[in-house]
Design a protein around this motif. Structure first.
Motif, PDB file in Angstrom:
ATOM      1  N   PRO A  27       0.823  -1.215   0.000  1.00 54.52           N
ATOM      2  CA  PRO A  27       0.000   0.000   0.000  1.00 54.52           C
ATOM      3  C   PRO A  27       0.860   1.271   0.000  1.00 54.52           C
ATOM      4  N   ALA A  28       0.373   2.298  -0.692  1.00 53.49           N
ATOM      5  CA  ALA A  28       1.136   3.537  -0.872  1.00 53.49           C
ATOM      6  C   ALA A  28       1.583   4.154   0.457  1.00 53.49           C
ATOM      7  N   GLU A  29       0.759   3.994   1.511  1.00 51.63           N
ATOM      8  CA  GLU A  29       1.107   4.654   2.781  1.00 51.63           C
ATOM      9  C   GLU A  29       2.489   4.210   3.299  1.00 51.63           C
ATOM     10  N   ALA A  72       3.102   5.370  -5.448  1.00 54.94           N
ATOM     11  CA  ALA A  72       2.338   6.234  -4.547  1.00 54.94           C
ATOM     12  C   ALA A  72       1.864   7.511  -5.217  1.00 54.94           C
ATOM     13  N   HIS A  73       2.309   7.753  -6.439  1.00 53.74           N
ATOM     14  CA  HIS A  73       1.835   8.948  -7.128  1.00 53.74           C
ATOM     15  C   HIS A  73       1.266   8.556  -8.493  1.00 53.74           C
ATOM     16  N   HIS A  74      -0.043   8.474  -8.578  1.00 53.84           N
ATOM     17  CA  HIS A  74      -0.703   8.105  -9.826  1.00 53.84           C
ATOM     18  C   HIS A  74      -1.504   9.294 -10.346  1.00 53.84           C
ATOM     19  N   PRO A  75      -0.961  10.029 -11.320  1.00 53.35           N
ATOM     20  CA  PRO A  75      -1.630  11.255 -11.767  1.00 53.35           C
ATOM     21  C   PRO A  75      -2.939  10.957 -12.502  1.00 53.35           C
ATOM     22  N   PRO A  76      -3.901  11.874 -12.425  1.00 48.29           N
ATOM     23  CA  PRO A  76      -5.162  11.703 -13.146  1.00 48.29           C
ATOM     24  C   PRO A  76      -4.951  11.856 -14.659  1.00 48.29           C
ATOM     25  N   VAL A  89      12.036   6.445  -6.230  1.00 51.24           N
ATOM     26  CA  VAL A  89      11.547   5.649  -7.362  1.00 51.24           C
ATOM     27  C   VAL A  89      10.302   4.856  -6.946  1.00 51.24           C
ATOM     28  N   ARG A  90      10.343   4.235  -5.776  1.00 50.99           N
ATOM     29  CA  ARG A  90       9.159   3.495  -5.306  1.00 50.99           C
ATOM     30  C   ARG A  90       7.977   4.441  -5.158  1.00 50.99           C
ATOM     31  N   PHE A  91       8.224   5.644  -4.631  1.00 50.64           N
ATOM     32  CA  PHE A  91       7.148   6.623  -4.462  1.00 50.64           C
ATOM     33  C   PHE A  91       6.532   6.973  -5.812  1.00 50.64           C
ATOM     34  N   VAL A  92       7.377   7.286  -6.783  1.00 50.16           N
ATOM     35  CA  VAL A  92       6.873   7.722  -8.097  1.00 50.16           C
ATOM     36  C   VAL A  92       6.080   6.597  -8.762  1.00 50.16           C
TER      37      VAL A  92
END
Lengths: 468, 136
Positions: free
Chosen positions: A260-262, A319-323, A313-316
């Motif tokens: 999970p992104a958190e 955890a970051h999914h742009p609309p 890199v893991r975050f991008v």
């Protein structure tokens, strides 16, 4: 008493504007200060507005006043509170998220001890406050203030172990952070007394969580395996790893669970998160240069800071999914950001970690449970780097082949099938038109192309036709 | 106000927010006032917002206080010729302070300190004497 003697909370430079939150807390404190000394009035605040002001004043006093007075403010708080400490805790959370880097050292220390006390009173929202503080521990930073924060938080969590068991998401978030920090801290040679005792406290915390509460730890998902594999050279973790391998079903279960992104936010500070999200949602590709320089200057310049590239890199990726409107615009795409982060890694060790971070979800991809967005940056980076940066494409293809064969030799087949599924899915969903850019590109060595074709289609040419 | 709307003026009336893009080097000079020798420092910087860029002259302690990427708020600043160059600065009555970092969009052109920009505007005005009196 004059307001000029109101104690400080934040460090404010000569040419720095006052912080809005600090200002409102400070005003409340200056206004109510004469009433904040014992004996406290017996009547409770008559209106919600009055209660609000009083709580803000007590928060300011508890963090900034001299020790005896601060103690009195907490006693006052316990006697006054009527909302389960919700407002008080939210006020501290806001300060932590937005102003932690500017908090004076004395106020940081106070914030930690007040947080511990709030845990003891089961304050509403204290779980989020603890997680926000954990996020301020930097990866790749061996400076005394950073080590101090890690030590203090470990102290609080160890003391409040039984509370942690009731707040499993705090336990697992802390586990994620300290496992990550350990691999960072073990790169330093032993012999530094302070670092050695921090490492042993970190090991103690993580091993206890994993051995006693493994059923909770699985919530982290597959990144737990990634973090543990970084620590196999540490004796305590080698033993733990051997015990885990006795129950292979646990590992397979972890592999199947996408993290999970958190948890991935635990590896980067709130400041890094804000800037990265700004870059990936507002900045146009053509204007990115200065922002990237500033970002690197602050977070990646020193050699040890490179460690953070893996977490970025893991975050991008996850955890970051742009609309869609951002995806369709000329805002900096995620694959470009990942490409830049890979080039920021000068040491092979970090570069390998960052590439693994990029492909990690490919190794266990399952179209039902995994998001295509997690695997999208890698394929676009490989395809879009042809022809200008074809070396990068080759490096990534070689790395992926290596991962399939050697990441987990006992589960090679599972990984191979997952990677094939991932390639099929990126074509099926139209992320790329086809894989021809990789399998037929004349700039890529024939041997590599052949291995790649075998990887995505299997050795059977008929099967290959079927996939296309 | 937006940087694009700056016009040279002798008044301390510019209130705006921008992001610092670059700093030149800091030069110091000594000036004798009375029988005291006073040292002062200055540093030419490039700043910008979403409408335009402009050169900003940092003065004394301002020179070290800010770094590229800082978001600055200027109150009662002045946009005028200083040593034959059109620059924005806080001046004696104004004040510039840091209000944030990084998260602000900007463009690098037009540069309002660019003399050619003003020459062209002047020429346009001369050609259209009955125009709206707009500078650009």
């Amino acid at each position: 008493m004059s307001s000029s003697s109101v104690p400080q909370l934040l460090l404010t430079g000569e040419h720095e504007a006052a912080d809005g939150t600090e200002l409102s807390l400070r005003e409340a404190f200056a206004l109510l200060r004469p009433r904040l000394r014992p004996p406290f009035p017996l009547r409770s605040p008559s209106s919600p507005a009055e209660y609000h002001q009083l709580i803000l004043a007590l928060a300011y006093g508890a963090l900034s006043d001299h020790p005896r007075a601060a103690r009195a403010h907490l006693v006052h708080l316990h006697a006054t509170v009527s909302d389960g400490y919700s407002l008080f805790t939210r006020t501290l959370l806001h300060l932590s998220l937005h102003s932690f880097p500017r908090l004076l050292p004395s106020a940081r220390a106070r914030l930690l001890s007040v947080t511990s006390e709030l845990i003891g009173t089961a304050a509403v929202g204290v779980d989020r406050l603890v997680v926000s503080l954990l996020r301020w521990v930097h990866i790749g930073d061996f400076s005394p203030p950073n080590l101090w924060l890690a030590e203090q938080l470990l102290g609080v969590l160890t003391l409040r172990w039984s509370w942690l068991l009731e707040e499993p998401s705090v336990l697992t978030s802390a586990l994620f952070l300290f496992l990550r920090l350990l691999s960072d801290h073990y790169r330093l040679a032993a012999g530094d007394g302070r670092m050695d005792s921090l490492k042993s406290a970190e090991v103690g915390f993580c091993v206890r969580a994993l051995r006693e509460q493994f059923h909770l730890c699985v919530a982290i998902g597959r990144d737990l395996v990634r973090l543990l594999q970084d620590l196999v050279s540490v004796p305590e973790f080698r033993r733990l790893w051997e015990d885990l391998l006795i129950r292979p079903s646990d590992i397979s279960r972890l592999y199947r669970r996408s993290t999970p992104a958190e948890y991935l936010l635990m590896g980067i500070t709130p400041e890094m998160e804000t800037r990265m999200r700004f870059l990936l949602s507002q900045v146009k590709t053509g204007s990115r240069r200065r922002y990237l320089e500033w970002f690197a200057g602050k977070f990646l310049r020193r050699p040890e800071q490179e460690a953070a590239a893996v977490d970025l890199v893991r975050f991008v990726c996850c955890a970051h999914h742009p609309p869609n409107e951002v995806l369709r615009s000329d805002v900096v795409p995620r694959w470009m950001m990942v490409g830049w982060l890979l080039t920021a890694c000068r040491k092979n060790y970090f570069a390998a970690g960052a590439k693994l971070a990029l492909f990690y979800d490919w190794l266990f991809f399952d179209e039902v449970n995994d998001s295509i967005m997690n695997i999208e940056p890698a394929i676009l980076l490989m395809v879009n780097s042809v022809p200008e940066y074809v070396e990068l494409t080759q490096t990534l293809m070689e790395f992926l082949l290596l991962l399939v064969d050697h990441y987990d030799e006992g589960r090679r087949d599972l990984i191979l099938q997952s990677v094939r599924k991932a390639f099929r899915e990126v074509v099926r969903k139209g992320v790329v038109q086809s894989l021809d850019a990789l399998s037929t590109c004349s700039l890529i060595s024939p041997a590599l192309r052949e291995s790649f074709t075998r990887l995505i289609h299997g050795s059977n040419p008929a099967q290959a036709q079927a996939v296309d | 106000m937006r940087l694009r709307d700056l016009v040279p003026s002798a008044a301390n009336s510019v209130n705006t927010t921008f992001i610092l893009l670059e700093k030149g080097h800091i030069s110091s000079s000594k000036k004798k006032t009375g029988n005291k020798l006073q040292e002062s420092r200055e540093c030419l910087a490039l700043v910008a917002d979403e409408s335009a860029a402009v050169e900003f002259l940092l003065w004394d302690s301002e020179c070290e206080a800010f770094e590229p990427g800082d978001i600055l708020r200027l109150t009662s600043g002045i946009f005028s010729f200083h040593r034959h160059k059109l620059v924005l600065r806080s001046g004696r009555k104004g004040r510039v302070e840091k209000v944030g970092e990084f998260t602000m969009l900007f463009v690098e052109s037009p540069n309002m300190s660019d003399a050619a920009l003003w020459t062209a505007a002047k020429k346009r005005r001369q050609e259209e004497p009955l125009g709206e009196g707009q500078l650009l």
